[in-house]
Design a protein around this motif. Structure first.
Motif, PDB file in Angstrom:
ATOM      1  N   ILE A  55       1.012  -1.341   0.023  1.00 20.32           N
ATOM      2  CA  ILE A  55       0.041   0.045  -0.048  1.00 20.32           C
ATOM      3  C   ILE A  55       1.026   1.165   0.147  1.00 20.32           C
ATOM      4  O   ILE A  55       1.730   1.159   0.923  1.00 20.32           O
ATOM      5  CB  ILE A  55      -0.908   0.135   1.325  1.00 20.32           C
ATOM      6  N   HIS A  88      -6.828   5.653   4.035  1.00 20.63           N
ATOM      7  CA  HIS A  88      -6.686   3.937   4.480  1.00 20.63           C
ATOM      8  C   HIS A  88      -6.250   4.169   5.884  1.00 20.63           C
ATOM      9  O   HIS A  88      -5.852   5.206   6.003  1.00 20.63           O
ATOM     10  CB  HIS A  88      -5.963   3.109   3.645  1.00 20.63           C
ATOM     11  N   TYR A  89      -6.357   3.070   6.421  1.00 19.57           N
ATOM     12  CA  TYR A  89      -6.093   2.951   7.859  1.00 19.57           C
ATOM     13  C   TYR A  89      -4.671   2.191   7.903  1.00 19.57           C
ATOM     14  O   TYR A  89      -4.701   0.778   7.728  1.00 19.57           O
ATOM     15  CB  TYR A  89      -7.017   2.296   8.735  1.00 19.57           C
ATOM     16  N   THR A 140      -5.257  -1.976   6.577  1.00 16.02           N
ATOM     17  CA  THR A 140      -5.505  -2.187   5.144  1.00 16.02           C
ATOM     18  C   THR A 140      -4.333  -3.406   4.840  1.00 16.02           C
ATOM     19  O   THR A 140      -4.906  -4.278   4.017  1.00 16.02           O
ATOM     20  CB  THR A 140      -5.293  -1.030   4.575  1.00 16.02           C
ATOM     21  N   GLU A 141      -3.181  -3.450   4.981  1.00 10.46           N
ATOM     22  CA  GLU A 141      -2.269  -4.395   4.562  1.00 10.46           C
ATOM     23  C   GLU A 141      -2.823  -5.727   5.063  1.00 10.46           C
ATOM     24  O   GLU A 141      -2.624  -6.728   4.293  1.00 10.46           O
ATOM     25  CB  GLU A 141      -0.983  -3.882   5.180  1.00 10.46           C
ATOM     26  N   HIS A 185      -2.551   5.078  -2.273  1.00  5.22           N
ATOM     27  CA  HIS A 185      -3.424   5.876  -1.506  1.00  5.22           C
ATOM     28  C   HIS A 185      -2.957   7.316  -1.833  1.00  5.22           C
ATOM     29  O   HIS A 185      -1.833   7.878  -2.399  1.00  5.22           O
ATOM     30  CB  HIS A 185      -3.367   5.386  -0.009  1.00  5.22           C
ATOM     31  N   ALA A 198     -12.005  -3.962   0.413  1.00  7.28           N
ATOM     32  CA  ALA A 198     -10.649  -3.398   1.112  1.00  7.28           C
ATOM     33  C   ALA A 198     -11.132  -2.327   1.730  1.00  7.28           C
ATOM     34  O   ALA A 198     -11.769  -1.545   1.134  1.00  7.28           O
ATOM     35  CB  ALA A 198      -9.511  -3.316  -0.224  1.00  7.28           C
ATOM     36  N   PRO A 199     -10.315  -2.018   2.874  1.00  7.29           N
ATOM     37  CA  PRO A 199     -10.722  -0.733   3.677  1.00  7.29           C
ATOM     38  C   PRO A 199     -10.032   0.514   3.086  1.00  7.29           C
ATOM     39  O   PRO A 199      -8.989   0.874   3.757  1.00  7.29           O
ATOM     40  CB  PRO A 199     -10.170  -0.992   5.055  1.00  7.29           C
ATOM     41  N   PHE A 200     -10.609   1.034   2.067  1.00  4.26           N
ATOM     42  CA  PHE A 200      -9.974   2.270   1.365  1.00  4.26           C
ATOM     43  C   PHE A 200     -11.567   3.285   1.358  1.00  4.26           C
ATOM     44  O   PHE A 200     -12.482   2.661   1.053  1.00  4.26           O
ATOM     45  CB  PHE A 200      -9.699   2.377  -0.008  1.00  4.26           C
TER      46      PHE A 200
END
Length: 146
Positions: free
Chosen positions: A5, A50-51, A55-56, A81, A118-120
């Motif tokens: 990321i 993202h966090y 995220t990874e 990002h 995915a947490p985006f």
């Protein structure tokens, strides 16, 4: 298996060069490049948040699932990002497997996951203002097939 990321651009050709080659039993390599597109017209930029760490971890878990389900020899997922312009690469997925069906299926699985789970958080900014990108039914439907 590699998950990255990053805010920096990546060189798609360089990332693809040699990916999966030389792996024992590898007979197929599939790559996909996602590009920022202007669906509404007038997009000046997209901002992706993202966090870090979460995220990874989430994407690595999905990549591990793909490795197990399709006996992959290798996986690469890169997602950017920060601020991106229309036409810029936003993400890529690469899979290497013994057979093409497995490599294609795993790549599609990962792309569907990245698109919907995915947490985006993505915001599109244009001349008419800013708007958060909402989940789409067709993306949820695509993920549902897995």
């Amino acid at each position: 298996m590699r998950v990255r990321i990053q805010s920096a651009p990546f060189d798609y050709g360089a990332e693809c060069a040699g990916f999966g080659l030389g792996g024992a039993g590898v007979g197929a390599v599939v790559t996909f490049l996602g590009v920022v597109r202007d669906d509404r017209g007038g997009l000046s930029r997209m901002e992706i948040e993202h966090y870090p760490g979460m995220t990874e971890k989430a994407i690595a878990a999905m990549a591990e699932e793909a490795v197990g389900r399709w006996s992959l020899a290798d996986v690469l997922v890169i997602h950017r990002h920060g601020t991106l312009q229309p036409g810029e690469p936003i993400m890529m997925v690469a899979t290497a497997a013994r057979h093409r069906k497995a490599a294609f299926a795993a790549a599609e699985f990962l792309m569907d996951y990245l698109k919907s789970r995915a947490p985006f958080w993505k915001k599109e900014i244009g001349a008419d203002g800013a708007e958060w990108v909402a989940a789409k039914d067709e993306d949820e439907d695509a993920l549902g097939r897995w």
